[in-house]
Scaffold this motif. Structure first.
Motif, mmCIF file in Angstrom:
data_model
loop_
_atom_site.group_PDB
_atom_site.id
_atom_site.type_symbol
_atom_site.label_atom_id
_atom_site.label_comp_id
_atom_site.label_asym_id
_atom_site.label_seq_id
_atom_site.Cartn_x
_atom_site.Cartn_y
_atom_site.Cartn_z
ATOM 1 N N ASP A 19 12.820 23.864 -1.928
ATOM 2 C CA ASP A 19 13.163 23.222 -3.195
ATOM 3 C C ASP A 19 11.921 22.520 -3.726
ATOM 4 N N ALA A 20 11.696 22.678 -4.982
ATOM 5 C CA ALA A 20 10.579 21.953 -5.562
ATOM 6 C C ALA A 20 10.919 20.470 -5.587
ATOM 7 N N SER A 21 9.945 19.661 -5.229
ATOM 8 C CA SER A 21 10.182 18.219 -5.260
ATOM 9 C C SER A 21 10.111 17.737 -6.700
ATOM 10 N N PRO A 22 10.843 16.697 -7.036
ATOM 11 C CA PRO A 22 10.758 16.190 -8.409
ATOM 12 C C PRO A 22 9.479 15.387 -8.608
ATOM 13 N N LEU A 23 9.138 15.147 -9.863
ATOM 14 C CA LEU A 23 8.014 14.262 -10.155
ATOM 15 C C LEU A 23 8.508 12.830 -10.001
ATOM 16 N N HIS A 24 8.039 12.163 -8.984
ATOM 17 C CA HIS A 24 8.545 10.825 -8.667
ATOM 18 C C HIS A 24 7.411 10.042 -8.029
ATOM 19 N N PHE A 25 6.848 9.126 -8.755
ATOM 20 C CA PHE A 25 5.693 8.395 -8.214
ATOM 21 C C PHE A 25 5.599 7.004 -8.823
ATOM 22 N N ILE A 26 4.985 6.108 -8.073
ATOM 23 C CA ILE A 26 4.758 4.740 -8.555
ATOM 24 C C ILE A 26 3.672 4.771 -9.624
ATOM 25 N N GLN A 27 3.946 4.138 -10.761
ATOM 26 C CA GLN A 27 2.973 4.143 -11.844
ATOM 27 C C GLN A 27 2.180 2.857 -11.912
ATOM 28 N N ASP A 28 2.858 1.760 -11.643
ATOM 29 C CA ASP A 28 2.267 0.466 -11.944
ATOM 30 C C ASP A 28 2.457 -0.492 -10.790
ATOM 31 N N ILE A 29 1.392 -1.133 -10.363
ATOM 32 C CA ILE A 29 1.494 -2.126 -9.302
ATOM 33 C C ILE A 29 0.776 -3.387 -9.775
ATOM 34 N N HIS A 30 1.434 -4.514 -9.642
ATOM 35 C CA HIS A 30 0.820 -5.785 -10.044
ATOM 36 C C HIS A 30 0.786 -6.714 -8.848
ATOM 37 N N CYS A 31 -0.286 -7.479 -8.757
ATOM 38 C CA CYS A 31 -0.408 -8.436 -7.661
ATOM 39 C C CYS A 31 -0.685 -9.833 -8.211
ATOM 40 N N TRP A 32 0.052 -10.812 -7.692
ATOM 41 C CA TRP A 32 -0.142 -12.216 -8.103
ATOM 42 C C TRP A 32 -0.489 -13.061 -6.888
ATOM 43 N N ARG A 33 -1.282 -14.108 -7.123
ATOM 44 C CA ARG A 33 -1.448 -15.167 -6.122
ATOM 45 C C ARG A 33 -0.980 -16.460 -6.785
ATOM 46 N N ASN A 34 0.039 -17.063 -6.253
ATOM 47 C CA ASN A 34 0.618 -18.283 -6.844
ATOM 48 C C ASN A 34 0.868 -18.120 -8.345
ATOM 49 N N ASP A 35 1.521 -17.042 -8.728
ATOM 50 C CA ASP A 35 1.897 -16.764 -10.120
ATOM 51 C C ASP A 35 0.714 -16.516 -11.043
ATOM 52 N N GLU A 36 -0.465 -16.297 -10.493
ATOM 53 C CA GLU A 36 -1.622 -15.955 -11.321
ATOM 54 C C GLU A 36 -1.953 -14.489 -11.066
ATOM 55 N N THR A 37 -2.065 -13.691 -12.138
ATOM 56 C CA THR A 37 -2.321 -12.264 -11.965
ATOM 57 C C THR A 37 -3.694 -12.033 -11.347
ATOM 58 N N MET A 38 -3.740 -11.194 -10.329
ATOM 59 C CA MET A 38 -4.995 -10.898 -9.639
ATOM 60 C C MET A 38 -5.460 -9.472 -9.914
ATOM 61 N N LEU A 39 -4.547 -8.532 -9.769
ATOM 62 C CA LEU A 39 -4.957 -7.133 -9.763
ATOM 63 C C LEU A 39 -3.827 -6.281 -10.326
ATOM 64 N N THR A 40 -4.200 -5.265 -11.106
ATOM 65 C CA THR A 40 -3.241 -4.285 -11.600
ATOM 66 C C THR A 40 -3.731 -2.909 -11.183
ATOM 67 N N VAL A 41 -2.859 -2.119 -10.621
ATOM 68 C CA VAL A 41 -3.230 -0.761 -10.234
ATOM 69 C C VAL A 41 -2.326 0.213 -10.972
ATOM 70 N N LYS A 42 -2.944 1.190 -11.646
ATOM 71 C CA LYS A 42 -2.195 2.284 -12.263
ATOM 72 C C LYS A 42 -2.369 3.500 -11.359
ATOM 73 N N CYS A 43 -1.247 4.072 -10.931
ATOM 74 C CA CYS A 43 -1.326 5.205 -10.014
ATOM 75 C C CYS A 43 -0.871 6.481 -10.695
ATOM 76 N N GLY A 44 -1.465 7.591 -10.289
ATOM 77 C CA GLY A 44 -0.983 8.901 -10.689
ATOM 78 C C GLY A 44 -0.256 9.528 -9.511
#
Lengths: 105, 163
Positions: free
Chosen positions: A39-64
């Motif tokens: 069976d072909a697998s569906p297109l299913h992947f994480i697109q967006d990852i955000h990281c905070w330290r004490n509610d302050e944004t540190m890093l954003t990762v966009k994944c393919g």
């Protein structure tokens, strides 16, 4: 099937930085692979990852879809203290979401 | 005579209406295969060539081949037996890094991931990626102070990862 069921995050304090390691549990299929019953697998992947330290944004990762299954990331944050709260949230292309957090040790 | 002209006009009208409807549907994005989140750079991840990705993701900038970017792929480097999960580590001594992208030139869509950094993030960045079978170039591009720093590694993958 993987033994892992939960996203994991570990943050350790070093002399001048905080080392953050994240493991997200996700199939990350590109729609191009086939499983054992062809069976072909569906297109299913994480697109967006955000990281905070004490509610302050540190890093954003966009994944393919070419990010490996169960995506793993490690990076360093400048400075930091024991007990800082590190939080990571992700969202995939089907709108599923996840979050994981840990205190710096 | 009149009727043939009339019917011809009808067909033209019908064709025009269906064509314009289709164009509207296409423009509204209903024909896209999956739901796409607005903040995810669809054009960059959907691009077919490394140049298109860089143009879409990084904008116009001078490219510099620079030794300030250190970059390792795979263990051992240059030879990977499993393309499903290849460790990539990007490090750099550059200051003011805004964005880091990892690309594989022979993957169907070259862009694998892109990191947006704030000033509090330090290198190295480490992750795992999928690479197609055969010889590929893995490319790390760093945008710092409006310039692009590009480093490449060649490697051979024996079992592809269906990226």
């Amino acid at each position: 099937m993987s033994m892992l069921h939960q996203d994991r995050l570990r943050a350790t304090l070093h002399a001048e930085h905080t080392e953050v390691r994240v493991l997200l549990i996700h199939p990350m299929t590109s729609g191009r692979s086939v499983n054992k019953v062809l069976d072909a697998s569906p297109l299913h992947f994480i697109q967006d990852i955000h990281c905070w330290r004490n509610d302050e944004t540190m890093l954003t990762v966009k994944c393919g879809p070419a990010t490996a299954e169960n995506p793993y990331f490690s990076f360093r944050l400048v400075g930091g203290e024991l007990g800082d709260k590190i939080k990571v949230r992700w969202v995939d292309n089907l709108g599923e979401k996840g979050a994981v957090q840990a205190l710096v040790k | 005579m009149t009727s043939t002209i009339q019917s011809g006009r009808r067909t033209v009208l019908k064709q025009f209406i269906s064509a314009s409807t289709l164009a509207m549907v296409a423009a509204s994005g209903l024909l896209l295969p999956q739901r796409v989140l607005a903040h995810w750079p669809n054009d960059a991840f959907g691009a077919d060539t490394v140049e298109d990705v860089l143009l879409a993701l990084m904008g116009q900038a001078d490219e510099i081949k620079n030794s300030d970017v250190t970059f390792s792929v795979g263990k051992p480097a240059k030879l990977v037996t499993n393309g499903q999960s290849v460790t990539v580590e990007v490090a750099s001594r550059l200051a003011n890094i805004e964005r880091v992208a990892v690309l594989v030139d022979n993957n169907p869509n070259p862009l694998v991931m892109s990191f947006d950094l704030t000033g509090s993030v330090m290198m190295p960045l480490k992750s795992r990626i999928k690479i197609v079978e055969g010889e590929s170039q893995v490319i790390a591009v760093i945008r710092a102070d409006g310039k692009l720093y590009k480093t490449t590694r060649n490697l051979r993958v024996y079992a592809g990862g269906n990226p």
